[in-house]
Design a protein around this motif. Sequence first.
Motif, PDB file in Angstrom:
ATOM      1  N   LEU A  94      39.297  57.400 -12.170  1.00 33.68           N
ATOM      2  CA  LEU A  94      37.994  56.415 -12.796  1.00 33.68           C
ATOM      3  C   LEU A  94      38.704  55.961 -13.992  1.00 33.68           C
ATOM      4  O   LEU A  94      38.421  54.791 -14.686  1.00 33.68           O
ATOM      5  N   ARG A  95      39.460  56.739 -14.684  1.00 31.06           N
ATOM      6  CA  ARG A  95      39.983  56.393 -16.353  1.00 31.06           C
ATOM      7  C   ARG A  95      41.045  55.152 -16.078  1.00 31.06           C
ATOM      8  O   ARG A  95      40.781  54.162 -16.752  1.00 31.06           O
ATOM      9  N   ASN A 148      27.816  60.145  -8.117  1.00 29.20           N
ATOM     10  CA  ASN A 148      27.428  60.754  -6.990  1.00 29.20           C
ATOM     11  C   ASN A 148      27.863  62.304  -7.066  1.00 29.20           C
ATOM     12  O   ASN A 148      28.519  62.872  -6.220  1.00 29.20           O
ATOM     13  N   GLY A 149      27.331  63.136  -7.894  1.00 27.20           N
ATOM     14  CA  GLY A 149      27.299  64.420  -8.019  1.00 27.20           C
ATOM     15  C   GLY A 149      28.540  65.036  -8.400  1.00 27.20           C
ATOM     16  O   GLY A 149      28.780  65.974  -7.929  1.00 27.20           O
ATOM     17  N   SER A 150      29.192  64.471  -9.404  1.00 26.09           N
ATOM     18  CA  SER A 150      30.474  65.243 -10.040  1.00 26.09           C
ATOM     19  C   SER A 150      30.172  66.454 -10.554  1.00 26.09           C
ATOM     20  O   SER A 150      29.168  66.696 -11.183  1.00 26.09           O
ATOM     21  N   THR A 151      31.075  67.267 -10.461  1.00 26.37           N
ATOM     22  CA  THR A 151      30.828  68.663 -11.069  1.00 26.37           C
ATOM     23  C   THR A 151      32.087  69.124 -11.632  1.00 26.37           C
ATOM     24  O   THR A 151      32.104  70.096 -12.543  1.00 26.37           O
ATOM     25  N   ALA A 211      33.067  65.334 -19.455  1.00 32.43           N
ATOM     26  CA  ALA A 211      33.381  64.903 -20.668  1.00 32.43           C
ATOM     27  C   ALA A 211      33.722  63.378 -20.897  1.00 32.43           C
ATOM     28  O   ALA A 211      33.595  63.088 -21.996  1.00 32.43           O
ATOM     29  N   PHE A 212      34.466  63.118 -19.958  1.00 23.12           N
ATOM     30  CA  PHE A 212      34.864  61.783 -19.924  1.00 23.12           C
ATOM     31  C   PHE A 212      33.483  60.831 -20.049  1.00 23.12           C
ATOM     32  O   PHE A 212      33.287  59.896 -20.819  1.00 23.12           O
ATOM     33  N   PHE A 213      32.428  61.211 -19.202  1.00 26.78           N
ATOM     34  CA  PHE A 213      31.111  60.448 -19.146  1.00 26.78           C
ATOM     35  C   PHE A 213      30.741  60.403 -20.689  1.00 26.78           C
ATOM     36  O   PHE A 213      30.082  59.352 -21.344  1.00 26.78           O
ATOM     37  N   ARG A 214      30.698  61.890 -21.377  1.00 26.95           N
ATOM     38  CA  ARG A 214      30.047  61.745 -22.535  1.00 26.95           C
ATOM     39  C   ARG A 214      30.907  60.824 -23.489  1.00 26.95           C
ATOM     40  O   ARG A 214      30.301  60.168 -24.589  1.00 26.95           O
TER      41      ARG A 214
END
Length: 591
Positions: free
Chosen positions: A311-312, A334-337, A343-346
């Motif tokens: 994704l990065r 879709n439900g990443s754990t 942390a990347f999403f933040r």
Amino acid sequence: MTSDRSYAAWVKQFDTIGARERIVFRRDLRALPRHPLISIVMPVYNPDLVHLSSAIDSVRAQIYENWELCIADDASTDPSVATTLKQYATADSRIKVTFRERNGHIAACSNSALELAAGEWVTLLDQDDLLAEHALAIVATTIGEYPEAGLIYSDEDKIDQSGARCCPFFKPDWNPELLLGQNYINHLATYRYTLLREVGGFREGYEGSQDYDLALRCAEKLQLAQIKHIPRVLYHWRMVEGSAAALPKAKPYAPEAARRAIADHLKRRNVSADVVACPENEAWSRVIYGLPSPSPLVSIIVPTRDQVTLLRRCLASIRQKTDYGPIEIVIVDNGSTDPETHAFFRDLVQDASIHIVSDPDEFNFSRLINRGAGVARGEILAVVNNDIEAEEPGWLREMASHAIRPKIGAVGARLWYPDGRLQHAGVVLGLHGVASHAFQRFPPKPIAPMNRTFVLSQNYSAVTAACMLMRKTIFDDLGGFDENLANNFNDVDFCLRLRERGWEIIWTPYANLIHRESASRGRDSGSEESAQLSREATYMQEKWSEQLWRDPFYSPNLSHSVAFTLAWPPRIPLLGESLKSTAEEVFTGSF
């Protein structure tokens, strides 16, 4: 069944006629309600007399007899040319000859030949080429079956220096986007005479591409249902020294004339675009469409689950390499754990142009895309897998310029495996049972088997949703992707529903991206994945059965097992069977 799968063996088995086939042809011709006169137009200038005689003899050998051969000699300097032509005219009253006093080049000479024509239909023939013995019989049958037609064209091949047939070109049905890159219609082309009168015949100043210019001008006057493709090889180009059949660069002035003809065509249609040489083959052309100012917002929808490295890399290539703006990115998680993913999403949400939507339910690609589209604000939606990487800055500009065109429903890109082989160049229906990618795993080269190409923009029945653009209004009107297709064929189904409503699908080779296919979820190799593939294939076959077996952009002479190889047998009536339904109707509507 022979183990020889060469074109020569295919011709011998499926494209050679004998006494029995001639009987069937003549029987079917007698049953036609009308036998229109077909005028064959041939411009001549200092030909090889052996080749000229062979060309004329191929006309005289036609099973269909209501023809006339209209020959114009463009002031040949060889006096034996006039002698030969006069002998033929004396021997057969159907042969008309005119001798021009001054050399005017091929367009003027073709018009002189056209002036001799008295037929309802006009077929074009070069001075050193050959017609198949049954060519006009099939053309006449097609005219009888489709009396509204205005342009009829067939497949073609070449004759090499030894006299052997080679290099077949099994063409698509009407493909307006491909026609803007190359004159794929070429030969055999048959026009309604009144149409040629309406457009003014051949235009001088377009020598070398006068047939191309004529095809473009005629297409503008026709409804798409009036353009018919006969999926049979009815015309044989002779590969003589100095001919375009033997060496495409033999006439260097022809590509420039072609680009002027294309530019004229676009101008007449009020289309804002530039016409340049195809970067991978200068004999062909590329059309660069304009974008409005300001450019429309593109919402890039990226479904993902963990695999933060992929994704990065995907997002970095979009944000750093892409020269298009404005864009927003909608990530459907879709439900990443994985903590690293969160942390990347933040970090990402600090950017106002990036939105993250959570959908933790069982994987369903269609639902994820629909969910992302529901929050997207852009006029254009771009569906992009998280294992896609932009390879060049102009990919999104190129795709968006197609997506905003009035008749375009969806646009696909040219995708490459990391090792440099082709991953996606359009989707062929019927391949491997439902549909599959054209030219998958091919190395980069301008001309693929059967003279098809993956370096020119063209219409396809479908493109992959690994990278697909469409207008949001069209997506919403269609109800998005079919969530009954969670893993497979959802993009094919979406494109077929678009085409059902009259939208066209475009694939462009000028948007190049790397696709690490199935890297984020793994390949569908387990028992459950295989069972799901089977269920979804059955769903598609039940829903789209007729369309899957008759892709208008893929010849019935080509295999459904291995793309762009010969079909054994072809999916059309064999010679010696009924001639009906050899012409395939593609679209309805207007150009």
